[in-house]
Design an enzyme around this catalytic site. Structure first.
Site, PDB file in Angstrom:
ATOM      1  N   PRO A   1       0.790  -1.245   0.000  1.00 38.32           N
ATOM      2  CA  PRO A   1       0.000   0.000   0.000  1.00 38.32           C
ATOM      3  C   PRO A   1       0.818   1.289   0.000  1.00 38.32           C
ATOM      4  O   PRO A   1       0.255   2.355   0.207  1.00 38.32           O
ATOM      5  CB  PRO A   1      -0.812  -0.124   1.284  1.00 38.32           C
ATOM      6  CG  PRO A   1       0.015  -0.962   2.177  1.00 38.32           C
ATOM      7  CD  PRO A   1       0.885  -1.837   1.326  1.00 38.32           C
ATOM      8  N   CYS A   2       2.142   1.249  -0.257  1.00 34.28           N
ATOM      9  CA  CYS A   2       2.934   2.462  -0.052  1.00 34.28           C
ATOM     10  C   CYS A   2       2.516   3.611  -0.964  1.00 34.28           C
ATOM     11  O   CYS A   2       2.668   4.764  -0.626  1.00 34.28           O
ATOM     12  CB  CYS A   2       4.415   2.157  -0.199  1.00 34.28           C
ATOM     13  SG  CYS A   2       4.849   1.386  -1.757  1.00 34.28           S
ATOM     14  N   LYS A   3       1.954   3.294  -2.143  1.00 32.21           N
ATOM     15  CA  LYS A   3       1.586   4.387  -3.048  1.00 32.21           C
ATOM     16  C   LYS A   3       0.079   4.628  -3.065  1.00 32.21           C
ATOM     17  O   LYS A   3      -0.409   5.477  -3.783  1.00 32.21           O
ATOM     18  CB  LYS A   3       2.041   4.067  -4.469  1.00 32.21           C
ATOM     19  CG  LYS A   3       3.536   4.026  -4.671  1.00 32.21           C
ATOM     20  CD  LYS A   3       4.100   5.448  -4.757  1.00 32.21           C
ATOM     21  CE  LYS A   3       5.488   5.489  -5.369  1.00 32.21           C
ATOM     22  NZ  LYS A   3       6.482   4.810  -4.547  1.00 32.21           N
TER      23      LYS A   3
END
Lengths: 321, 380
Positions: free
Chosen positions: B284-286
């Site tokens: 989910p980092c972006k």
């Protein structure tokens, strides 16, 4: 008239089920191989629109068991949120300790015991709750992360077989108005995977058959079920036992039955199935039953789930670069 | 290395505080409460989704015990993402256009693609895709394993390579063969190679016929959405099954993920609501930055629509006020406020509500897993 053929259940076992079994086997069950109660579920069949080709592809709903299947079974599961159409079925699960025991088990006896249980529930309690009862046998090779398993969905064989009227299955929209359909849609839910419907779109539990249809002429009586099959021709497996149930309890009214295959507002189907005359005198003996699931080779045989790629720590380490 | 990283992430997530304040329009992140609200909406609107409790020992206390994560099972995947590789960029653009505001140009679509993983625009993308197709690897792998006689198990779905184990098992059920063969009311099993899993029993009918000739290998996926406390976004997890409903191995799952994401943003990790289950997960980092962009875009169109509706309703209500009592009532409620028009606009034009967050999220996810039909939300 063509013989009515039923689409068999196809099983899906979530890896979570095997994980749970592994934990249970190591911590709780150990060498105990007595059958345990589990629950499984299925939903209505659906069709999927293929964006590439523009066609609709028929998707039958699978019969699935997962990590929750061991916990309490249908009772807890039914209390879920949302207007879910997921139908929960109870069953039993027997895990053998060795592959030899698994192979040599008296599968006919196991099968007949389960079929007997369903039959008992029909004639003794007149309940439709056990009609989708299933069972699962397995052998778990815990060291290799391989699981051998075999499902059975006992269904009673009607002799002579049910036949479908020449005009086949009609879309419900040609029979009911939009309002009536919406009304049916609102009243069909998972606790009523089998139900009775009136021409006006009223819905009741199947157990109320007699009272519900007391003042309804025979040709306007409709029985419905949540259909895991989206196939236009073959209704889903649960209908087999529903018809057996009706034959056993209401033999006088059920040589011809209007069946509603409920999936959703637009694709549900209605058709008339009937038994060819002359009928043999009805008995309360248990009919024979079928329902072992076939494996991917199309044979009656066990399936294998190899979870090593997703469970074996060394394999996982290798793919994680 | 990755295991270490996973642990690190787990600790980091544990330490990070629970987001309290609603920020979803500002930077695309949501609070656990909003996650629950958006999840409730998703479950209500699309009953294929349901809430799950998960393993009680892994329950997260900032979410209700019976609403830990969302799941939908048996999501069809008609073909491999690789076969879409060339049209991938177009698909993305198309998706964006569908968000509503009619004026969206192709340029904006590309902008979004670019923003996401910092990758090139469409022309270069197809080259990149070519290099990264992992199928050679995979095929070779299977073959090698088969040749080496390692017990891969017929389970992996290559019906032809029957391992000794499986052959043994075929011997078991001779006794039942008679019984079931004689049953005329069982729809015939379809050859596994031709018809696909879930539609297995679907054949014999004319609508399914064309699909069969295309030799579709319909896989199905169980899709889970969890809440990631560190990134304050939803997180997607996948468990796949082949056309025989045998669990997929990681390499096979990567075939269904657009090549730009396979093994980069999508990895196999331990599912956070189970003590042992492994699943493919979209990192989910972006997510928040992409979600912010999409939400901005959607919000503009939603606001515009609401304004238009409001203006229309206002004028028609004004005109019809004298005769239409129903409308008058509604209009009257609003005119209770001392200053009429401006206040009305404020309360009417709230823009996109956070309930829609997961619906939008699924649209975004659909570009990462283009062939898995997670986005059943075509009505939006």
């Amino acid at each position: 008239m063509p013989i009515l053929q039923f689409a068999p259940f196809s099983s899906v076992v979530s890896p979570a089920f095997w994980h749970k079994l592994t934990d249970l086997k190591i911590d709780v069950l150990r060498l105990d191989d007595a059958p345990v109660g589990i629950s499984g579920s299925y939903g209505p069949g659906r069709s999927v629109h293929d964006r590439e080709t523009g066609q609709d592809i028929v998707m039958n709903a699978s019969f699935s068991v997962d990590g929750e299947s061991f916990a309490g079974g249908a009772d807890t599961a039914a209390g879920q949120h949302g207007a879910t159409r997921t139908v929960y079925a109870t069953g039993s699960f027997k895990n053998f300790n060795t592959i030899e025991e698994f192979k040599n088990a008296d599968k006919n006896k196991l099968f007949n015991d389960e079929a007997q249980e369903i039959w008992q529930s029909i004639v003794a309690s007149r309940s439709a709750k056990q009609l989708t009862r299933f069972f699962l046998i397995s052998y778990a090779d815990l060291k290799k992360y391989k699981y051998y398993y075999w499902f059975a969905f006992p269904a009673f064989v009607s002799k002579p077989a049910w036949e479908i009227e020449a005009d086949g299955w009609k879309n419900v929209r040609t029979v009911f108005s939009a309002d009536q359909l919406a009304s049916i849609d609102g009243q069909v839910h998972a606790d009523r995977q089998f139900f009775v419907v009136s021409k006006q779109g009223k819905v009741g539990a199947i157990e109320e058959y007699e009272a519900f249809f007391a003042s309804v002429p025979a040709h306007e009586r409709i029985v419905g079920f949540i259909d895991p099959s989206a196939d236009p021709v073959n209704p889903g497996w649960p209908l087999r036992n529903l018809l057996a149930y009706l034959r056993a309890l209401y033999p006088a009214h059920t040589t011809s039955v209007q069946v509603l295959r409920w999936r959703d507002l637009t694709s549900s189907q209605l058709g008339t199935v009937s038994l060819p005359a002359p009928l043999p005198s009805t008995t309360t003996d248990r009919p024979s039953a079928v329902g072992w699931e076939r494996n991917p080779q199309g044979k009656l045989g066990a399936r294998v789930a190899d979870l090593a790629p997703m469970m074996d720590p060394t394999r996982l380490a290798a793919q994680a670069v | 290395m990755q295991a270490l990283q996973s642990h690190l992430f787990a600790v980091r997530e544990y330490l990070s505080p629970v987001l309290k304040e609603s920020k979803f329009k500002e930077h695309g992140r949501i609070t656990p409460e909003e996650f629950v609200a958006a999840g409730d909406f998703l479950v209500y609107k699309f009953p294929v989704w349901s809430w799950e409790k998960g393993d009680p020992s892994k329950a997260r206390d900032f979410l209700p015990a019976d609403r830990q994560y969302l799941v939908t099972r048996g999501v069809p995947c008609l073909r491999r993402a690789q076969s879409l590789a060339y049209t991938d960029a177009d698909e993305d653009a198309e998706r964006l256009l569908s968000f509503g505001d009619g004026g969206t140009s192709a340029g904006e679509g590309e902008e979004w693609v670019e923003t996401h993983a910092g990758r090139k625009v469409s022309q270069n993308q197809s080259n990149a895709v070519l290099e990264e197709i992992p199928d050679v690897d995979d095929g070779g792998d299977d073959l090698a394993r088969g040749v080496a006689g390692l017990s891969l198990g017929g389970g992996v779905g290559k019906g032809a390579q029957e391992t000794p184990d499986l052959a043994d098992l075929d011997d078991i059920p001779d006794m039942e063969e008679d019984l079931e063969e004689a049953d005329e009311a069982t729809a015939k099993p379809k050859p596994a190679a031709v018809v696909s899993s879930a539609s297995a029993a679907g054949a014999a009918s004319s609508p399914a016929e064309p699909a069969k000739t295309n030799l579709l290998q319909v896989r199905t996926y169980d899709v889970m959405i969890t809440y990631d406390k560190y990134y304050q976004t939803p997180r997607l997890w996948l468990i796949g099954y082949d056309e025989n409903r045998t669990p997929l191995n990681p390499q096979q799952i990567f075939q269904d993920i657009s090549a730009d994401h396979a093994q980069k943003t999508v990895t196999i990790e331990q599912f956070i609501h189970s003590s042992s289950l492994q699943a493919a997960s979209v990192h989910p980092c972006k997510h928040s930055s992409v979600m912010k962009k999409i939400i901005e875009r959607m919000n503009n169109s939603v606001v515009a629509e609401q304004l238009a509706q409001h203006a229309k309703a206002g004028s028609s209500a004004g005109a019809a006020a004298s005769k239409d009592t129903g409308k008058k009532k509604w209009f009257g409620r609003k005119s209770n406020s001392s200053v009429k028009e401006p206040v009305n606009e404020d309360e009417e034009v709230e823009g996109m509500r956070v309930d829609f967050y997961l619906v939008v999220f699924l649209k975004f996810i659909a570009s990462i897993v283009p062939t898995i039909e997670v986005d059943s939300t075509t009505s939006f």
